[in-house]
Design an enzyme around this catalytic site. Structure first.
Site, PDB file in Angstrom:
ATOM      1  N   ALA A  63      76.305  21.566  18.488  1.00  0.00           N
ATOM      2  CA  ALA A  63      75.778  20.548  18.733  1.00  0.00           C
ATOM      3  C   ALA A  63      74.753  20.488  17.603  1.00  0.00           C
ATOM      4  O   ALA A  63      74.151  21.266  17.320  1.00  0.00           O
ATOM      5  CB  ALA A  63      75.275  20.115  19.855  1.00  0.00           C
ATOM      6  N   GLY A 109      78.608  23.907  21.230  1.00  0.00           N
ATOM      7  CA  GLY A 109      79.494  22.756  21.545  1.00  0.00           C
ATOM      8  C   GLY A 109      80.704  22.873  20.725  1.00  0.00           C
ATOM      9  O   GLY A 109      81.635  22.095  21.234  1.00  0.00           O
ATOM     10  N   GLU A 112      83.036  24.671  23.100  1.00  0.00           N
ATOM     11  CA  GLU A 112      83.308  23.640  23.954  1.00  0.00           C
ATOM     12  C   GLU A 112      84.258  22.300  23.809  1.00  0.00           C
ATOM     13  O   GLU A 112      85.197  22.131  24.522  1.00  0.00           O
ATOM     14  CB  GLU A 112      81.992  22.844  24.734  1.00  0.00           C
ATOM     15  CG  GLU A 112      81.202  23.922  25.415  1.00  0.00           C
ATOM     16  CD  GLU A 112      79.795  23.452  25.348  1.00  0.00           C
ATOM     17  OE1 GLU A 112      78.792  22.882  24.671  1.00  0.00           O
ATOM     18  OE2 GLU A 112      79.200  23.369  26.853  1.00  0.00           O
ATOM     19  N   GLU A 132      73.810  29.138  23.078  1.00  0.00           N
ATOM     20  CA  GLU A 132      73.010  28.185  23.433  1.00  0.00           C
ATOM     21  C   GLU A 132      71.592  28.741  23.984  1.00  0.00           C
ATOM     22  O   GLU A 132      70.349  28.391  23.818  1.00  0.00           O
ATOM     23  CB  GLU A 132      73.399  27.026  24.564  1.00  0.00           C
ATOM     24  CG  GLU A 132      74.233  26.030  24.068  1.00  0.00           C
ATOM     25  CD  GLU A 132      75.556  26.646  24.027  1.00  0.00           C
ATOM     26  OE1 GLU A 132      75.966  28.024  24.145  1.00  0.00           O
ATOM     27  OE2 GLU A 132      76.663  25.758  24.155  1.00  0.00           O
TER      28      GLU A 132
HETATM   29  C1  3H9 Z   1      75.055  23.250  21.557  1.00  0.00           C
HETATM   30  O1  3H9 Z   1      75.975  23.531  20.735  1.00  0.00           O
HETATM   31  C2  3H9 Z   1      74.736  22.883  22.910  1.00  0.00           C
HETATM   32  C3  3H9 Z   1      76.176  22.366  23.551  1.00  0.00           C
HETATM   33  O2  3H9 Z   1      76.209  23.214  24.533  1.00  0.00           O
HETATM   34  C4  3H9 Z   1      76.214  20.872  23.519  1.00  0.00           C
HETATM   35  C5  3H9 Z   1      75.393  20.092  24.441  1.00  0.00           C
HETATM   36  C6  3H9 Z   1      75.504  18.724  24.633  1.00  0.00           C
HETATM   37  N1  3H9 Z   1      72.301  22.096  14.114  1.00  0.00           N
HETATM   38  O3  3H9 Z   1      72.215  29.498   9.656  1.00  0.00           O
HETATM   39  P1  3H9 Z   1      72.503  28.958   8.149  1.00  0.00           P
HETATM   40  C7  3H9 Z   1      71.777  24.187   9.476  1.00  0.00           C
HETATM   41  S1  3H9 Z   1      73.474  24.179  20.719  1.00  0.00           S
HETATM   42  C8  3H9 Z   1      71.987  21.606  13.090  1.00  0.00           C
HETATM   43  O4  3H9 Z   1      71.683  29.238   7.319  1.00  0.00           O
HETATM   44  P2  3H9 Z   1      74.530  30.900   8.099  1.00  0.00           P
HETATM   45  C9  3H9 Z   1      70.860  25.375   9.459  1.00  0.00           C
HETATM   46  O5  3H9 Z   1      69.667  24.976   9.812  1.00  0.00           O
HETATM   47  C10 3H9 Z   1      74.028  24.722  19.394  1.00  0.00           C
HETATM   48  N2  3H9 Z   1      71.694  22.446  11.798  1.00  0.00           N
HETATM   49  O6  3H9 Z   1      73.887  29.518   7.819  1.00  0.00           O
HETATM   50  C11 3H9 Z   1      70.816  25.471   7.968  1.00  0.00           C
HETATM   51  O7  3H9 Z   1      70.393  24.324   7.180  1.00  0.00           O
HETATM   52  P3  3H9 Z   1      69.248  24.448   5.899  1.00  0.00           P
HETATM   53  C12 3H9 Z   1      74.803  26.098  19.484  1.00  0.00           C
HETATM   54  C13 3H9 Z   1      72.443  23.607  11.943  1.00  0.00           C
HETATM   55  O8  3H9 Z   1      75.787  30.864   7.134  1.00  0.00           O
HETATM   56  C14 3H9 Z   1      72.446  25.415   7.554  1.00  0.00           C
HETATM   57  O9  3H9 Z   1      73.009  24.775   8.734  1.00  0.00           O
HETATM   58  N3  3H9 Z   1      75.067  26.772  18.096  1.00  0.00           N
HETATM   59  C15 3H9 Z   1      73.060  24.057  12.813  1.00  0.00           C
HETATM   60  O10 3H9 Z   1      73.454  32.201   7.633  1.00  0.00           O
HETATM   61  C16 3H9 Z   1      73.066  26.703   7.307  1.00  0.00           C
HETATM   62  O11 3H9 Z   1      72.901  27.651   8.487  1.00  0.00           O
HETATM   63  C17 3H9 Z   1      74.283  27.474  17.550  1.00  0.00           C
HETATM   64  O12 3H9 Z   1      73.262  27.785  17.980  1.00  0.00           O
HETATM   65  C18 3H9 Z   1      73.283  23.108  14.348  1.00  0.00           C
HETATM   66  N4  3H9 Z   1      74.050  23.686  15.103  1.00  0.00           N
HETATM   67  O13 3H9 Z   1      74.664  31.081   9.677  1.00  0.00           O
HETATM   68  C19 3H9 Z   1      74.664  28.046  16.207  1.00  0.00           C
HETATM   69  N5  3H9 Z   1      73.707  25.293  12.692  1.00  0.00           N
HETATM   70  O14 3H9 Z   1      70.442  24.807   4.881  1.00  0.00           O
HETATM   71  C20 3H9 Z   1      73.430  27.857  15.250  1.00  0.00           C
HETATM   72  C21 3H9 Z   1      73.151  25.385  11.395  1.00  0.00           C
HETATM   73  O15 3H9 Z   1      68.912  23.126   5.660  1.00  0.00           O
HETATM   74  N6  3H9 Z   1      73.768  28.093  13.732  1.00  0.00           N
HETATM   75  N7  3H9 Z   1      72.554  24.661  10.960  1.00  0.00           N
HETATM   76  O16 3H9 Z   1      68.495  25.705   6.040  1.00  0.00           O
HETATM   77  C22 3H9 Z   1      73.871  29.525  13.550  1.00  0.00           C
HETATM   78  O17 3H9 Z   1      73.792  30.525  14.196  1.00  0.00           O
HETATM   79  C23 3H9 Z   1      74.370  29.772  12.022  1.00  0.00           C
HETATM   80  O18 3H9 Z   1      73.711  28.508  11.327  1.00  0.00           O
HETATM   81  C24 3H9 Z   1      75.749  29.879  11.661  1.00  0.00           C
HETATM   82  C25 3H9 Z   1      75.869  30.025  10.039  1.00  0.00           C
HETATM   83  C26 3H9 Z   1      76.007  31.380  12.156  1.00  0.00           C
HETATM   84  C27 3H9 Z   1      76.667  28.799  12.257  1.00  0.00           C
END
Ligand code: 3H9
Length: 707
Positions: A63, A109, A112, A132
């Site tokens: 999400a 998400g 999911e 999460e």
């Molecule tokens: C969820 O899903 C809840 C559900 O159960 C549904 C409920 C209803 N949202 O990390 P990076 C941005 S909660 C918004 O540098 P990488 C990040 O800020 C979510 N933005 O890249 C960055 O922005 P900027 C569960 C996001 O290659 C850019 O993308 N999911 C999100 O080193 C690049 O990110 C997580 O917790 C997001 N979800 O790593 C996963 N994700 O360039 C969270 C990333 O402006 N994400 N951004 O600084 C990660 O762990 C890593 O970003 C990922 C990529 C491994 C995906």
């Protein structure tokens, strides 16, 4: 509305492509468009099956985390998540086979959504997970209900409580993924979908039955997980909420479990724990961005490195390079010091091996990357030198003068000084543009922070290279300005000042340490000093005294220097603020001598020692930190309040779920923080001076340091 989800038909299969760069996060419009595209695929007479795929480098990273900020009450969340649950149920009820084709990550998400598809195929290097909990929430779109049905409750509990992603092969073995595809993922997914269409096969995860035996085993796993979390997840709520949600589904079925999940998610998402962890998620990504250093600033490749000084810090820094596969020269003044340093490094690797995290072969291979030396031979071949000699200005200046002479003109010269003026070494080297601070935190091979200290003349490409290098060394690099102690230690002086004064006023060393560890720090101020070495601080104070300065204004406790003079340097000498069984032992006991010293020092200052409540200890220490942090910000030694929070979480183990010292101050309330500073000033003296920025923000009615 922008086209975030594309629809096209290939070979009688509807291909639904999510295209919301950079990570295909599920913004509200993406959820909606997925729903619409699936409905279109079902209605499309030209399509027999559907494939859901992500554009770019990943499937869906979850999400959109920013959207959670709009949820102010649990009710807001309940209303929204009802829609999301219903949407995924519609997707799952599609009457044609729907296949998720996963590359990169299917997280949160994203996982999911994938579990609401009928089948999942994945590229070999894909990862799936429910992270999460790392954001202080639980899966909120059915993850706690579908994952146990797909992977079994035990693995689901593990994944949802530790948040770690699982690689595709393991996901396949556990039943989360149906097939791993080599070659073109989309082509393979289309072929897979056609087969399922021909067989008229549809599998809804929510309808997978859980046998009575499996339910019982699942409930046992819930009980075990709660026990284990009670030890490992102190101070946080989300992992326990995960267990509650999984348990509800096992006991009462998918629908009741889903309602419980929504309630638990709703409570978590508005919690301070979640706000703090979300703040940290973005703060650590922001910290990598330096306003005047654009993304395309050229960087140099670091192929070879050298470290001067094989003491505790130098050895740890050399390990960082070797761990990253970069050959490193390790220089000491003589063979004896070198031998001692190398023995410590080997011992560290052997401990890692004994924990099963390295093989004997890996230990030897990594050790072979470290070349010990007592000369500067080979320094003309390296791309970076990190100096880690004693914290002494004259010695550092002399070292930089030598380094300027023995290295190539383009070699980066970094100092691991924890306090001293980088510009002075820079001048000694004769090429200040290449000089900066690389301040590691003890133990340097473990702590994730690298303070990158920018000198007056440090060139932009040297900073950009350092940021890139920090990632390679598995560190979080934060660029800071060159003031005494930089950001981490400058603020720490105020933290320690209060710890010392609280002791003299009547609190005890174990009480103060316990207040801080109960708050969530891995170690209290006194335990930390015993690890870092009381001699280190004493030498810094001696240097400051020689130039007529003190580290933090206010009364200076004499106890640390008295301990230093007694040779009580901490763990390494078997005595410091605590007594230890033996030198280097971790088994400690409180020492009545410290109480006696506190009585003596209090008497000298005319203080009557008094019992001090835990609340006062925490408040004074935290407010001292935030007040100095506000000064650091105002003086531009840190770019953002979030940078300070990242520094404290990664450098000192400040609890992430509190969001760092600046975020914590915001949760206390900036007006409350300011009024406490005024109160302390009236009680203790003018050295408690409010930071002008704090006053300005409170006057303007602001609740945050982010301006
Ligand atoms: C969820 O899903 C809840 C559900 O159960 C549904 C409920 C209803 N949202 O990390 P990076 C941005 S909660 C918004 O540098 P990488 C990040 O800020 C979510 N933005 O890249 C960055 O922005 P900027 C569960 C996001 O290659 C850019 O993308 N999911 C999100 O080193 C690049 O990110 C997580 O917790 C997001 N979800 O790593 C996963 N994700 O360039 C969270 C990333 O402006 N994400 N951004 O600084 C990660 O762990 C890593 O970003 C990922 C990529 C491994 C995906």
């Amino acid at each position: 509305m922008p086209d975030l989800v594309r629809y096209e038909v290939k070979d009688r299969v509807a291909v639904i492509t999510i295209d919301n760069p950079p990570v295909n996060a599920l913004a509200p419009a993406v959820w909606e468009q997925i729903d619409q595209a699936v409905a279109r695929g079902v209605a499309d007479a030209g399509a027999d099956a559907m494939v859901l795929v992500g554009a770019g480098t990943t499937f869906i990273a979850g999400a959109d985390i920013k959207v959670f900020d709009v949820l102010k009450t649990p009710q807001d969340s309940m209303t929204r998540s009802a829609g999301t649950h219903a949407l995924l149920r519609r997707v799952e009820d599609a009457s044609k086979p729907l296949v998720a084709a996963i590359h990169g990550n299917a997280l949160g998400g994203g996982m999911e959504v994938a579990m609401s598809c009928h089948f999942r195929v994945a590229a070999k290097d894909a990862k799936v997970g429910q992270p999460e909990v790392l954001l202080g929430i639980i899966p909120g779109a059915g993850g706690t209900q579908r994952l146990p049905r797909l992977a079994g409750a035990e693995l689901a509990l593990q994944m949802c409580t530790d948040g770690k992603p699982v690689a595709a092969p393991k996901a396949k073995a556990a039943g989360m993924v149906d097939e791993i595809l080599e070659g073109d993922l989309l082509a393979g997914a289309i072929a897979f979908a056609k087969k399922k269409a021909a067989a008229r096969e549809i599998r809804k995860v929510r309808e997978i039955a859980i046998s009575a035996d499996a339910a019982k085993a699942g409930l046992d796993a819930c009980a075990k997980m709660r026990e284990s979390l009670a030890k490992t997840a102190r101070g946080v709520k989300a992992p326990f909420a995960v267990v509650d949600a999984v348990e509800a589904g096992l006991k009462d079925g998918f629908d009741a479990g889903s309602i419980r999940e929504r309630e638990l998610f709703a409570n978590c998402v508005v919690s301070i724990e979640s706000k703090a962890l979300r703040h940290m998620f973005f703060a650590e990504r922001e910290a990598a961005k330096v306003p005047d250093i654009p993304k395309d600033t050229p960087t140099r490749e670091i192929k070879r490195a050298a470290v001067v000084g094989a003491g505790t810090m130098g050895g740890g820094i050399a390990m960082n390079y070797a761990n990253a596969g970069i050959p490193v020269l390790l220089k000491e003044v003589d063979e004896a010091a070198l031998k001692k340093g190398l023995a410590t490094i080997r011992k560290n690797y052997e401990i890692t091996m004994s924990k099963g995290k390295m093989t004997a072969e890996q230990v030897e291979k990594t050790m072979a990357l470290i070349t010990p030396t007592t000369t500067y031979d080979g320094f003309d071949q390296v791309d970076i030198v990190t100096e880690a000699v004693f914290e002494n200005m004259d010695l550092k200046k002399a070292t930089f003068k030598e380094l300027g002479a023995v290295t190539r003109p383009d070699c980066i010269l970094a100092s691991n000084s924890s306090t001293l003026d980088i510009d002075q070494f820079a001048q000694s080297s004769g090429r200040p543009a290449q000089v900066l601070g690389h301040h590691y935190f003890s133990p340097a091979n473990v702590m994730k922070l690298l303070e990158i200290v920018r000198g007056r003349e440090t060139s932009r490409d040297v900073i950009a290279t350092s940021l890139k290098l920090s990632k390679k060394l598995n560190k979080t690099g934060v660029v800071v300005g060159n003031c005494f102690g930089f950001v981490a230690n400058r603020m720490l002086a105020y933290y320690m000042r209060e710890a010392y004064l609280l002791l003299e006023e009547g609190a005890s060393v174990p009480q103060i340490d316990k207040v801080l560890t109960d708050f969530g720090l891995p170690v209290g101020p006194y335990g930390m000093q015993d690890i870092a070495g009381i001699d280190v601080g004493a030498r810094i104070r001696q240097y400051l005294a020689s130039i007529g300065k003190t580290r933090a204004e206010g009364p200076q406790s004499a106890i640390p220097d008295r301990l230093f003079e007694m040779g009580r340097y901490g763990q390494k000498t078997g005595a410091g603020w605590y007594k230890y069984d033996a030198p280097f032992s971790r088994n400690r006991t409180p020492d009545p001598l410290i109480e006696q010293m506190a009585e003596e020092e209090a008497a000298k200052r005319g203080l009557k020692r008094r019992p001090i409540a835990d609340e006062e200890i925490l408040a004074r220490i935290m407010i001292a930190l935030a007040n100095e942090g506000a000064r650091v910000l105002e003086e531009h030694y840190a770019t953002r309040a979030g940078d300070i929070d990242v520094i404290y979480c990664y450098g000192f183990g400040y609890p992430r779920h509190r969001g760092g010292p600046m975020f914590y101050a915001e949760t206390v309330g900036l007006a409350t923080v300011l009024s406490r500073v005024h109160e302390y000033r009236a009680r203790f003296g003018d050295y408690w001076e409010p930071a002008p920025l704090l006053e300005k923000l409170v006057t303007a009615g602001k609740s945050s340091f982010e301006q």
